[in-house]
Write an enzyme that holds these catalytic residues in place. Structure first.
Site, mmCIF file in Angstrom:
data_model
loop_
_atom_site.group_PDB
_atom_site.id
_atom_site.type_symbol
_atom_site.label_atom_id
_atom_site.label_comp_id
_atom_site.label_asym_id
_atom_site.label_seq_id
_atom_site.Cartn_x
_atom_site.Cartn_y
_atom_site.Cartn_z
ATOM 1 N N HIS A 1 -118.748 8.743 65.523
ATOM 2 C CA HIS A 1 -117.396 9.145 65.140
ATOM 3 C C HIS A 1 -117.140 8.854 63.658
ATOM 4 O O HIS A 1 -116.357 9.550 63.012
ATOM 5 C CB HIS A 1 -116.374 8.449 66.033
ATOM 6 C CG HIS A 1 -115.080 9.181 66.088
ATOM 7 N ND1 HIS A 1 -114.984 10.559 66.160
ATOM 8 C CD2 HIS A 1 -113.782 8.743 66.051
ATOM 9 C CE1 HIS A 1 -113.718 10.918 66.177
ATOM 10 N NE2 HIS A 1 -112.966 9.838 66.097
ATOM 11 N N CYS B 1 -113.741 16.490 67.803
ATOM 12 C CA CYS B 1 -114.990 15.752 67.585
ATOM 13 C C CYS B 1 -115.065 14.484 68.425
ATOM 14 O O CYS B 1 -116.151 14.015 68.742
ATOM 15 C CB CYS B 1 -115.215 15.445 66.121
ATOM 16 S SG CYS B 1 -113.851 14.635 65.348
ATOM 17 N N GLU C 1 -105.193 8.079 59.447
ATOM 18 C CA GLU C 1 -106.308 8.233 60.382
ATOM 19 C C GLU C 1 -107.639 7.977 59.671
ATOM 20 O O GLU C 1 -108.581 7.442 60.273
ATOM 21 C CB GLU C 1 -106.267 9.636 60.972
ATOM 22 C CG GLU C 1 -107.317 9.890 62.036
ATOM 23 C CD GLU C 1 -107.338 11.364 62.449
ATOM 24 O OE1 GLU C 1 -106.293 11.875 62.887
ATOM 25 O OE2 GLU C 1 -108.403 11.994 62.308
ATOM 26 N N GLU D 1 -100.709 12.979 68.216
ATOM 27 C CA GLU D 1 -101.261 11.743 68.759
ATOM 28 C C GLU D 1 -100.457 11.389 70.004
ATOM 29 O O GLU D 1 -99.250 11.627 70.038
ATOM 30 C CB GLU D 1 -101.118 10.591 67.740
ATOM 31 C CG GLU D 1 -101.764 10.851 66.396
ATOM 32 C CD GLU D 1 -103.268 10.610 66.396
ATOM 33 O OE1 GLU D 1 -103.757 9.935 67.325
ATOM 34 O OE2 GLU D 1 -103.952 11.097 65.478
ATOM 35 N N CYS E 1 -106.580 17.578 61.147
ATOM 36 C CA CYS E 1 -107.498 17.096 62.176
ATOM 37 C C CYS E 1 -107.554 18.136 63.280
ATOM 38 O O CYS E 1 -106.528 18.530 63.817
ATOM 39 C CB CYS E 1 -106.970 15.774 62.722
ATOM 40 S SG CYS E 1 -107.897 15.160 64.127
ATOM 41 N N TYR F 1 -116.074 11.829 60.281
ATOM 42 C CA TYR F 1 -115.091 11.887 59.191
ATOM 43 C C TYR F 1 -115.574 12.762 58.036
ATOM 44 O O TYR F 1 -114.959 12.793 56.977
ATOM 45 C CB TYR F 1 -114.646 10.472 58.800
ATOM 46 C CG TYR F 1 -113.597 10.011 59.774
ATOM 47 C CD1 TYR F 1 -113.950 9.598 61.050
ATOM 48 C CD2 TYR F 1 -112.242 10.100 59.475
ATOM 49 C CE1 TYR F 1 -112.985 9.269 61.986
ATOM 50 C CE2 TYR F 1 -111.277 9.761 60.410
ATOM 51 C CZ TYR F 1 -111.652 9.350 61.663
ATOM 52 O OH TYR F 1 -110.701 9.038 62.598
ATOM 53 N N CYS G 1 -115.018 15.662 58.249
ATOM 54 C CA CYS G 1 -113.902 16.609 58.197
ATOM 55 C C CYS G 1 -112.987 16.334 57.017
ATOM 56 O O CYS G 1 -112.363 17.238 56.478
ATOM 57 C CB CYS G 1 -113.102 16.555 59.491
ATOM 58 S SG CYS G 1 -112.321 14.948 59.769
ATOM 59 N N THR H 1 -105.713 11.294 69.837
ATOM 60 C CA THR H 1 -105.598 12.482 69.001
ATOM 61 C C THR H 1 -105.859 13.740 69.821
ATOM 62 O O THR H 1 -106.916 13.870 70.433
ATOM 63 C CB THR H 1 -106.625 12.405 67.864
ATOM 64 O OG1 THR H 1 -106.468 11.142 67.223
ATOM 65 C CG2 THR H 1 -106.429 13.509 66.862
#
Lengths: 483, 483, 483, 483
Positions: free
Chosen positions: B290, B102, B444, B255, B98, B294, B296, B189
């Site tokens: 959001h 974003c 996550e 986190e 991560c 994902y 990613c 995060t």
């Protein structure tokens, strides 16, 4: 563009040799088993004239600049590709079945690319012939059948090694005016609703299979062509007179085995002849376009989801949390399918000839999901419907004075809902999950445009594995490697 | 735009109060546990200056017309949305984890919409304030943390019914110059890599929860803010000195639990204050953006697939048909994820304020798949890797004169591949499927941007069920209905 | 039978050469990383002396008629086999991890069959030797490690074709008093908690691999044996001093790479030597028994389900229908696993030597499910737990005066539940799904007792396909066939 | 025990009122649509007289000590329960469909328990009556239909709240000699092949539903009973004259809606009357037994797997690794089903009355898998079969002089395999996955013996959640708790 009426009239003028249940059909257009299939194709004409749909259903010909049915259009942009996916879903929802016309569209687009590429290499004139043919199709608003799948015989052997050389369609003679072909094409969806049959090879070929490397188009009623209609689950319900037990009152599909018994093809209609190294490209382009076309299953999924929600309301279970959750799951899977057909379209690209091509990898990924999710959606629909879907008495019993009142009384669901409505929606779910539409929604989703393994092979080939390995090795510190 | 070096220097100037393992950290930037996380954010700076990536990594500010990092850009077209998805995948593949930036991008875009809409209704000036803040962020190329999730306490109760009223962040006092807030945000995060924290409410609210309907941004080192770093699986391997056992040598995530102990927020930085009916819209817009982000995970999936192919080659199993098939399945699932993030972007639309918004339904469908497929991809990776992934001795044993030669000899795979390479790639697979990157790739994926049930509720709401029912009823002949 | 205390004392008398983190361990029994693993084995002693459990935990020796620990028992009936499955589940639930002792039990039972069968064919005396050894084990209540898996090197090559001939353990010399062996065994679960190591070949062998066809048992501290402990996810948390972050306070597992550096094995302890055609039988019998042993995962599943229900209650979500449904699904999958280990036991049969053997087909079917369901159960556990599972601050932060009060305040769940309890149960879920117990619950479920593909091969071989084809052909009227 | 011939003759003596397709049937026994269903029941008679099968098919009456058909036996041991599961699988494989007789067996066993328990509490004499009836059934080797499912109307309402009080079967009058009942039972599998109908309530009941708490048995041709046969997919193929298109040439099933139009039941045949608190127990006992009975689907699965292997051989694809893998998956799922029905039987227990009862939890787990795996097995069968399964011309076309030679030529598969054989096996796969046997293999697997949600509720209730939570809390150190 033709009206639905004109389209149907145009079919009555064809002299097709069609066989079903051991007899040659006299009147194909009025045949009760085939008519729903014709209706589905006719819907591609009627919606093209519907103001709400014409944005999706029509396009501007890149040859003539005229407004044409999108099914006869060569994609000129990724927007065209996206609209194709949306048209498929819309028609799937409108008909609840396979509307049969995308295979021709996909054949036209694939040929627009491969005829161009073949000419580039071989100095042939296939693209000119093709464009002339295309203009004819567009001008006359014709339906084309795209005929790819050969019988294949022993699948572990290539065409020229088959004991019977005709198990793949081939050129048996070549004359000045044209060629003579022999063979058959199986699984020809909607074949007898077509004006033209576009024949393509079914696999990549080598030198030895040169005679099999042939593509062309001919009128569907050319001499030597015979159609044998395949059976579908519950096909004869359409002949019973009533309507309820059919599930889908209006639309359906059909499949035919098409025999080419030494059929003459004029040279102007030949689009590939012996350039075996382009057989594979034609198959792959067609397959990728056609895998995108399974956008339609999201539309049939819409119908099945709508039917499931409706029967839940009729049963009085629509507020149970597990029912709501199953409906969500059906939608989730259905929309995941939709994502696939949108993504492979929006990620499309322009080929050298100008035609827009879908993203091959994503089109195959999409189709692979189509071989799975409709089965699960159908399973969930059966879960929600309840067992009555397969134990419901016939329409004749419902209308019989002896038994009708019992059925009326005892198969009543929620207060205020006519028993007949409950029966009708159950029959629709049966139609899509076990009956004649299940042929399209399930088995065709599995095998149409290539069986699942075909997609897996393409996926394996299209991903950039070296790049992925490079990323992985870099992150864990594998610096130098002698592979 | 800042260079990575400038970015890191900018962080050293912040006076953050960060706690980990029971101590306050002196040097956050050099902390071995946190540094990989910082490196991942720094990659968003370095790639923005990389010629090959700038098309994805940068954009043109709609305010200043200058070139800015895409993470600080307000989407001006569906093309921007598609590029966002592609940037996410690229960075996921680049970092294998991560990269944390974003959430700020999604917060900025969501606020660009809701500040505009709130102003329209209430005559407030949130949009002006927001745009001023946005320009500041763009000009200085800052990292924003988007802070949404409150601790929530008893999840069956709304904010104002919690026994401790601070379990949702709230305004405890309002002054002329600004407001005082109290509460906490969990699961932050990459929080300590940020210059700014953008705070938003976490759920839809009613009148009674008015004090909780607040959005704002403040510098990350504002007085009263405390960061407590959360543990991750295998976090302390980063402190051991060696590198191999970390799996990913360069990048990671972190986190934090962020405490707001009566923090002052200047009025110019307040973007929502009491207009409770816009809390839900802000949550939903942010969540949809959001959920798209994902994308990613397809990039991390690329790394895991690349690692799986590599270990298969090292083990000498890469030609086994079941291994090839599992690799195909991993790719198929990963590309299905990609289809989702592309489709929700290409099907985006323009909001009244001009910002482009993803397709809400498809973004939720995408994220729902993200809660499932990475787990199956990880399972398949473990299948291919073999048991050695969890029985491999430590780097210290490998480098020890007592045991190193045994490990070298006995953990050798295919001829020509150094044992160390085999160990490294296994550690990377461990890192992503069980170790610190599994936090991002798995858990996550499950809970980030909302837990699976949150997406299901949106899917349920967004599909047009009436339309589907209409199609179904029409097809089976249910004509009139009094529902 | 030994008490747990006696068992631990017995281990302190062993002179094992154990290496971990680059050092040779001085005190294995007190090592914080290894102690939980020892505790798990000790539980097999303590529960054997617990009145409630002795029915499952003990049996009557068929040699001596004395009461013995079931782990050292040769199954004398299907009831014994069923009790073995139940014992496994019970211990899995008791320890929440792998208790390591079943591999020895399975090795003993497999050898009881193959030594008998080898003797029958070759006139050898392996069974006599084995029974003598067995009596020694039973009388002294010893723990046996069953060592099967060789390093294997390039997996596409058989033992004798490996470049390094030691990559499968082999006999390098034979003397009057015994043999000398060289090689290694990987993935040795619980090795350093064992008194004896029973070595077996890892695959079927041919004539050329004769030197590799060897089975024997030797004391675990025999000269020339070195143990190198493998890393596990989160292993060092056990060294941190606190207890909460471990998740499981008491129990754990360990894996070792065991080196046999020219180790002498006395002839009386050799159970196979060159009779290569029995290597395959030994592998298969052991594998089937050991696949049954994955009964334990249903027990670990019980713990994870219990933890998931508990965190749902602590979060205040236990009444949400989707949470209840996920708990049901976890139970459904877990009980499906249980069905497998019960069915393969109750369908067992008696071998010629008198030992009862599980149903091979069903044992493999059971294990195949174990390679899938725990991953899904773990995924659902993470879904229910919420993201806090991977963002929770450390125990040290919780106990720190600086940050403890914030954590106490903000990580509070439902009223009446101490924050610490919530943290503890989350750490347990982390432990089983990502941490050190995930090694056993997930990766070992995948690869232990053979990787998934190994089971598929056995399933393929064990089903009676001809019979199924006969049924099918008969029903559709395929009368005569020349295959 | 009757021979199949005697059984069929016994049916001809019944005066049933059976309606189908709008007509009352004159000759039920010879009706082409119903005959395959009768044949399947007759197989339960013929195999009982087959030396190879009698161990499974027969048992010793615990009343008379005579040899009886196992379908009329009260289980006296777990061995009996296991044999019941094996008998089910064997018959499923023998008939390829539902053989309809287990529902009566399950009703008898359930009543043996609940009549005993009701008597214990209420001092009634139901058990005496039941045993007398049982002896009659055993002595005459009768087929009993077990009738449980009421129409239910609005499923969100209990019986007494339905607008039409007859939507659950109820006592409308009570006289000295007996009672009068009114209502209907739906989904009555094999009803018209039965000598007796055993009626039971369909749900747990409260005081207000006292009139609905009734159980009894009456001859199937009692006055006032009307049977209306439900449609099945492809039902009319059985009337077409040919045989190939049916798929299964011999066996089938049927479902009926059974109307009880004020039917008199003599008191000696009443087994529950108003003791509403035992309605739930009767439902649950019956349901658990009946969920076990889905052992038969493993037998139908055997047929489908055998057919899939056969078509793969005919197509020449049986050596493709993906085909082999799919066959393995089908077997794996099918054997997992088998594990469930074996485990719930071998884990059975003795009820106070002496009857052996299956393990309720595992029986429900088993049935839950039956609602899933057959759908996946069917999907894989369609994958292996290829598209021809749904595009195959009719038997009439195959036998027509016009088209037969084309079909013969072009649908030939591998050399040496008659085209007709290929067509036959494809029709069998169609029959089981889309046709009339799909009703039994799929939809009945979903809803028979209770829909999936019914099993989930039982699973939720039967697992010992407190024990699991205790294990979890102990391991993570949660000591004291006030829940």
């Amino acid at each position: 563009m033709m009206t639905p009426k004109e389209y149907i009239e145009s079919l009555t003028r064809l002299k097709l040799s069609v066989h079903m249940f051991g007899k040659r059909l006299e009147n194909i257009v009025e045949d009760p088993v085939l008519r729903p299939s014709l209706n589905a194709v006719a819907a591609t004409y009627s919606l093209a004239q519907n103001k709400d749909c014409e944005g999706l259903m029509t396009a501007t010909s890149h040859i003539t600049g005229k407004k044409i049915n999108r099914f006869n259009h060569i994609h000129q942009s990724t927007d065209d590709l996206v609209k194709k996916s949306k048209m498929g879903r819309m028609l799937g929802a409108h008909t609840g079945c396979c509307f049969q016309r995308c295979v021709g569209m996909d054949a036209l687009n694939a040929l627009s690319i491969t005829t161009y590429n073949t000419d580039k290499k071989h100095g042939t004139e296939y693209n000119r012939r093709f464009l002339k043919f295309l203009e004819y199709v567009q001008e006359n608003d014709l339906v084309c059948d795209g005929a790819m799948t050969d019988p294949k015989g022993d699948r572990s052997l290539p065409p020229h090694k088959q004991k019977d050389p005709d198990l793949y369609l081939r050129v048996i003679d070549e004359k000045k005016e044209g060629i003579i072909v022999r063979g058959a094409k199986v699984h020809q969806t909607g074949a007898v609703n077509s004006h033209e049959i576009i024949v393509m090879p079914t696999i990549s070929m080598r030198e030895e299979d040169r005679d099999y490397a042939v593509a062309f188009s001919i009128p569907s009623d050319s001499s030597g062509i015979t159609y044998i209609i395949g059976r579908q689950s519950c096909d004869t319900r359409k002949m019973e007179g009533g309507m309820m037990d059919q599930g889908n009152l209006f639309f359906g599909g059909h499949e035919a085995l098409v025999i080419f018994d030494d059929v003459f093809v004029p040279r102007e209609r030949v689009f590939l002849l012996g350039e075996f190294e382009f057989a594979g490209e034609l198959v792959e382009k067609f397959a990728s376009y056609h895998r995108q076309s399974y956008a339609c299953k999201a539309g049939v999924g819409d119908v099945l989801i709508g039917a499931s929600q409706t029967i839940a309301e009729y049963n009085g279970t629509e507020k149970a949390s597990h029912i709501k959750d199953k409906i969500i799951e059906m939608n989730h899977l259905n929309e995941t399918l939709y994502c696939g057909c949108i993504a492979c379209a929006s990620e499309g690209h322009k080929e050298p000839c100008g035609t827009y091509m879908v993203n091959t990898l994503l089109a195959n990924v999409h189709k692979q999901n189509v071989t799975r999710f409709p089965y699960e959606i159908a399973r969930l629909a059966q879960d929600i419907a309840g067992g009555l879907m397969v134990t419901l008495p016939s329409e004749k019993d419902y209308k019989s004075p002896d038994t009708g009142r019992w059925i009326e009384k005892y198969l009543k669901g929620r207060e205020g809902i006519p028993t007949e409505h409950r029966m009708r929606i159950l029959r629709l779910i049966e139609n899509i999950t076990l009956g004649s539409a299940a042929v399209g929604y399930l088995t065709e989703s599995m095998h149409g445009a290539g069986s699942p393994q075909a997609q897996r092979i393409v996926i394996s080939r299209e991903v950039n594995m070296k790049e992925k390995q490079k990323s992985a090795k870099k992150l864990c510190g594998i610096r130098e490697e002698k592979t």
